[in-house]
Write a protein that holds these residues in place. Structure first.
Motif, PDB file in Angstrom:
ATOM      1  N   UNK A 152      14.104   4.164  14.035  1.00 42.78           N
ATOM      2  CA  UNK A 152      12.548   3.449  13.914  1.00 42.78           C
ATOM      3  C   UNK A 152      11.688   3.824  15.021  1.00 42.78           C
ATOM      4  N   UNK A 153      10.764   4.522  14.612  1.00 40.16           N
ATOM      5  CA  UNK A 153       9.813   5.129  15.609  1.00 40.16           C
ATOM      6  C   UNK A 153       8.430   4.351  15.620  1.00 40.16           C
TER       7      UNK A 153
ATOM      8  N   UNK B 159       0.954  -1.253   0.018  1.00 40.47           N
ATOM      9  CA  UNK B 159      -0.079  -0.115   0.080  1.00 40.47           C
ATOM     10  C   UNK B 159       0.609   1.202  -0.021  1.00 40.47           C
ATOM     11  N   UNK B 160       2.126   1.083   0.228  1.00 45.52           N
ATOM     12  CA  UNK B 160       2.979   2.417   0.083  1.00 45.52           C
ATOM     13  C   UNK B 160       2.943   2.976  -1.210  1.00 45.52           C
ATOM     14  N   UNK B 161       3.594   4.271  -1.282  1.00 45.30           N
ATOM     15  CA  UNK B 161       3.628   4.722  -2.811  1.00 45.30           C
ATOM     16  C   UNK B 161       4.058   6.402  -2.486  1.00 45.30           C
ATOM     17  N   UNK B 162       3.936   6.994  -3.703  1.00 45.40           N
ATOM     18  CA  UNK B 162       4.277   8.452  -3.605  1.00 45.40           C
ATOM     19  C   UNK B 162       2.983   9.096  -3.589  1.00 45.40           C
TER      20      UNK B 162
ATOM     21  N   UNK C 107      10.194   4.283   5.522  1.00 42.18           N
ATOM     22  CA  UNK C 107       9.502   2.976   5.183  1.00 42.18           C
ATOM     23  C   UNK C 107       8.850   2.511   6.453  1.00 42.18           C
ATOM     24  N   UNK C 108       7.779   2.000   6.114  1.00 44.63           N
ATOM     25  CA  UNK C 108       6.643   1.746   7.243  1.00 44.63           C
ATOM     26  C   UNK C 108       6.738   0.220   7.205  1.00 44.63           C
TER      27      UNK C 108
ATOM     28  N   UNK D 243       7.545   1.373   1.233  1.00 45.22           N
ATOM     29  CA  UNK D 243       8.042   2.722   1.280  1.00 45.22           C
ATOM     30  C   UNK D 243       6.913   3.752   1.058  1.00 45.22           C
ATOM     31  N   UNK D 244       6.697   4.766   1.968  1.00 42.93           N
ATOM     32  CA  UNK D 244       5.821   5.964   1.658  1.00 42.93           C
ATOM     33  C   UNK D 244       6.855   7.138   1.452  1.00 42.93           C
ATOM     34  N   UNK D 245       6.523   7.941   0.431  1.00 43.97           N
ATOM     35  CA  UNK D 245       7.095   9.085  -0.001  1.00 43.97           C
ATOM     36  C   UNK D 245       5.890  10.273  -0.027  1.00 43.97           C
ATOM     37  N   UNK D 246       6.232  11.047   0.756  1.00 43.51           N
ATOM     38  CA  UNK D 246       5.223  12.372   0.771  1.00 43.51           C
ATOM     39  C   UNK D 246       6.095  13.430   0.171  1.00 43.51           C
ATOM     40  N   UNK D 247       5.327  13.964  -1.033  1.00 43.94           N
ATOM     41  CA  UNK D 247       5.897  15.259  -1.680  1.00 43.94           C
ATOM     42  C   UNK D 247       5.593  16.457  -1.316  1.00 43.94           C
ATOM     43  N   UNK D 248       6.113  17.580  -1.233  1.00 44.54           N
ATOM     44  CA  UNK D 248       5.757  18.825  -0.670  1.00 44.54           C
ATOM     45  C   UNK D 248       5.004  19.816  -1.805  1.00 44.54           C
TER      46      UNK D 248
END
Length: 114
Positions: A45-46, A8-11, A92-93, A109-114
């Motif tokens: 890691x959190x 389910x991860x992605x950009x 990375x989740x 991998x989860x990537x959040x763009x501004x």
């Protein structure tokens, strides 16, 4: 042995949403607590969220009010609904099962763009 497979991860752009899934090879009824963790580049890691068999949940301060963890015991699947995503949510989740010695998934991998 327990296997966990995340997906389910992605950009996504800031303000967007994603839903992560973690399929577990063992019945969730036998696993007291399921967790989501994340790791950003260069950081430790959190904890993101946790959910007990009884449905009690706990969240990291940075995601409270935006993320929701849930578990579908019939499908042996744990979800993480992520809303109002921010660039600092990038990482990375990982899914973690608190069973026996503990088991980790491979991460998504989860990537959040501004």
């Amino acid at each position: 042995q327990v296997q966990l497979v995340e997906s389910g991860g992605g950009l996504v752009q800031a303000g967007g949403s994603l839903r992560l899934s973690c399929v577990v090879s063992r019945s969730l009824f036998s696993i007291n607590v399921m967790y989501w963790y994340r790791q950003a580049p260069g950081k430790e890691r959190e904890l993101v969220a946790a959910c007990t068999t009884g449905g009690m949940t706990n969240y990291g301060d940075s995601v409270k009010g935006r993320f929701t963890i849930s578990r579908d015991n019939a499908r042996n699947t744990v979800y993480l609904q992520m809303n109002s995503l921010k660039p600092e949510d990038t990482g990375v989740y990982y899914c973690y099962a608190d069973f026996a010695r503990g088991y980790w998934g491979q991460g998504t991998q989860v990537t959040v763009s501004s």
